[in-house]
Motif scaffolding. Structure first.
Motif, PDB file in Angstrom:
ATOM      1  N   ALA A 194       2.045 -11.310  -7.645  1.00 53.82           N
ATOM      2  CA  ALA A 194       1.343 -11.158  -6.365  1.00 53.82           C
ATOM      3  C   ALA A 194       0.046 -11.964  -6.339  1.00 53.82           C
ATOM      4  O   ALA A 194      -0.422 -12.379  -5.282  1.00 53.82           O
ATOM      5  CB  ALA A 194       1.069  -9.682  -6.107  1.00 53.82           C
TER       6      ALA A 194
ATOM      7  N   ASP B 268      -0.896 -16.579  -5.444  1.00 49.41           N
ATOM      8  CA  ASP B 268      -1.412 -17.329  -4.295  1.00 49.41           C
ATOM      9  C   ASP B 268      -2.908 -17.123  -4.075  1.00 49.41           C
ATOM     10  O   ASP B 268      -3.433 -17.459  -3.020  1.00 49.41           O
ATOM     11  CB  ASP B 268      -0.625 -16.958  -3.031  1.00 49.41           C
TER      12      ASP B 268
ATOM     13  N   ALA C 175      -4.678 -14.177  -4.012  1.00 48.78           N
ATOM     14  CA  ALA C 175      -5.082 -12.985  -3.253  1.00 48.78           C
ATOM     15  C   ALA C 175      -6.242 -12.265  -3.955  1.00 48.78           C
ATOM     16  O   ALA C 175      -6.365 -12.305  -5.179  1.00 48.78           O
ATOM     17  CB  ALA C 175      -3.896 -12.032  -3.121  1.00 48.78           C
ATOM     18  N   THR C 176      -7.091 -11.622  -3.183  1.00 47.88           N
ATOM     19  CA  THR C 176      -8.201 -10.842  -3.757  1.00 47.88           C
ATOM     20  C   THR C 176      -7.649  -9.525  -4.306  1.00 47.88           C
ATOM     21  O   THR C 176      -6.521  -9.128  -3.991  1.00 47.88           O
ATOM     22  CB  THR C 176      -9.250 -10.501  -2.668  1.00 47.88           C
ATOM     23  N   ASN C 177      -8.474  -8.831  -5.099  1.00 47.65           N
ATOM     24  CA  ASN C 177      -8.049  -7.534  -5.634  1.00 47.65           C
ATOM     25  C   ASN C 177      -7.715  -6.555  -4.503  1.00 47.65           C
ATOM     26  O   ASN C 177      -6.763  -5.780  -4.599  1.00 47.65           O
ATOM     27  CB  ASN C 177      -9.134  -6.936  -6.538  1.00 47.65           C
ATOM     28  N   ALA C 178      -8.516  -6.594  -3.427  1.00 45.11           N
ATOM     29  CA  ALA C 178      -8.266  -5.695  -2.290  1.00 45.11           C
ATOM     30  C   ALA C 178      -6.912  -6.003  -1.650  1.00 45.11           C
ATOM     31  O   ALA C 178      -6.146  -5.088  -1.315  1.00 45.11           O
ATOM     32  CB  ALA C 178      -9.384  -5.844  -1.260  1.00 45.11           C
ATOM     33  N   GLU C 179      -6.603  -7.297  -1.502  1.00 47.27           N
ATOM     34  CA  GLU C 179      -5.319  -7.698  -0.913  1.00 47.27           C
ATOM     35  C   GLU C 179      -4.151  -7.311  -1.827  1.00 47.27           C
ATOM     36  O   GLU C 179      -3.107  -6.852  -1.363  1.00 47.27           O
ATOM     37  CB  GLU C 179      -5.305  -9.210  -0.650  1.00 47.27           C
ATOM     38  N   LEU C 180      -4.355  -7.500  -3.141  1.00 50.31           N
ATOM     39  CA  LEU C 180      -3.321  -7.121  -4.108  1.00 50.31           C
ATOM     40  C   LEU C 180      -3.069  -5.617  -4.061  1.00 50.31           C
ATOM     41  O   LEU C 180      -1.924  -5.160  -4.067  1.00 50.31           O
ATOM     42  CB  LEU C 180      -3.717  -7.527  -5.536  1.00 50.31           C
TER      43      LEU C 180
ATOM     44  N   ALA D  26      -3.582  -3.532  -1.602  1.00 53.57           N
ATOM     45  CA  ALA D  26      -2.887  -3.161  -0.358  1.00 53.57           C
ATOM     46  C   ALA D  26      -1.403  -3.542  -0.431  1.00 53.57           C
ATOM     47  O   ALA D  26      -0.535  -2.752  -0.061  1.00 53.57           O
ATOM     48  CB  ALA D  26      -3.552  -3.842   0.833  1.00 53.57           C
ATOM     49  N   ALA D  27      -1.125  -4.748  -0.941  1.00 55.96           N
ATOM     50  CA  ALA D  27       0.261  -5.233  -0.996  1.00 55.96           C
ATOM     51  C   ALA D  27       1.112  -4.412  -1.962  1.00 55.96           C
ATOM     52  O   ALA D  27       2.300  -4.194  -1.722  1.00 55.96           O
ATOM     53  CB  ALA D  27       0.273  -6.706  -1.402  1.00 55.96           C
TER      54      ALA D  27
ATOM     55  N   CYS E 155       0.383  -1.261  -3.038  1.00 64.04           N
ATOM     56  CA  CYS E 155       0.137   0.190  -2.892  1.00 64.04           C
ATOM     57  C   CYS E 155      -0.510   0.779  -4.145  1.00 64.04           C
ATOM     58  O   CYS E 155      -0.077   1.809  -4.673  1.00 64.04           O
ATOM     59  CB  CYS E 155       1.436   0.935  -2.570  1.00 64.04           C
TER      60      CYS E 155
ATOM     61  N   GLN F  21      -7.704  -0.539  -6.150  1.00 59.76           N
ATOM     62  CA  GLN F  21      -8.302  -1.785  -6.658  1.00 59.76           C
ATOM     63  C   GLN F  21      -8.592  -1.677  -8.153  1.00 59.76           C
ATOM     64  O   GLN F  21      -8.437  -2.635  -8.896  1.00 59.76           O
ATOM     65  CB  GLN F  21      -9.582  -2.104  -5.892  1.00 59.76           C
TER      66      GLN F  21
END
Length: 201
Positions: free
Chosen positions: A151, A154, A156-161, A163-164, A166, A169
């Motif tokens: 994940a 690309d 992604a930030t820790n917050a985005e990871l 969320a993606a 579940c 952080q």
């Protein structure tokens, strides 16, 4: 006649392989696929004996397609063909039910021999890759660490990871930190690169 399915996303490579294998007196390429997620349907429709699968394909990797084929059509023999001689791929392919693992630049005669051998119940593995896989050892990453690294490919930030996937952080940070440590990497980008090069993602 040995009925073959050839799955390869590069049409020029696929057509060349089909032409070469078609020269064998006991073989016929009866089905072709350009995507991994087309493999199972093509194998069912054309009643194939052996599926030759590339690893890097859109829709589904050759290793994922091999696992699906092995589960749904266990009588179909599976030969993985790759340009990427990554030891981790070999281990993953065998765990997915592949009967042979060869590099694409092997001579056509060697590929034809491998097809005949797997139909006789043998396993065929490129010897250089087998030695590399033994030297490399097992994938040190857990399934969850692999998920997080995949994940993170690309950027992604820790917050985005979080969320993606579940996850919290903090949990994402812990998985990334463990993966970086296990791979002796300096940061997540290097961890991703190392894991990909070894075929561990």
């Amino acid at each position: 006649m040995i009925r073959l399915l050839l799955a390869e996303d590069q049409s020029m490579v696929r057509e060349a392989l089909a032409a070469l294998l078609g020269l064998e007196p006991d073989m016929a390429v009866v089905a072709q696929a350009a995507r991994g997620d087309e493999v199972l349907a093509a194998a069912r429709e054309h009643t194939v004996d052996v599926a030759l699968l590339d690893i890097e394909m859109p829709g589904m990797t050759g290793i994922e397609a091999a696992a699906q084929l092995h589960r749904e059509l266990p009588d179909v023999k599976i030969v993985i063909l790759t340009t990427f001689g990554r030891p981790g791929y070999l281990r993953s392919a065998m765990e997915s039910g592949a009967d042979a693992f060869l590099v694409k630049d092997a001579p056509a005669a060697q590929l034809a021999t491998a097809v005949r051998k797997v139909l006789d119940g043998e396993r065929v593995i490129d010897p250089t890759l087998a030695a590399a896989a033994l030297a490399e050892g097992a994938n040190p990453l857990t399934e969850r660490e692999r998920d997080v690294l995949r994940a993170a490919q690309d950027g992604a930030t820790n917050a985005e990871l979080a969320a993606a996937l579940c996850l919290s952080q903090g949990t994402v940070r812990n998985y990334l930190s463990m993966a970086i440590q296990k791979l002796a990497a300096r940061n997540r980008a290097e961890a991703v690169r190392i894991a990909r090069e070894k075929g561990w993602l």
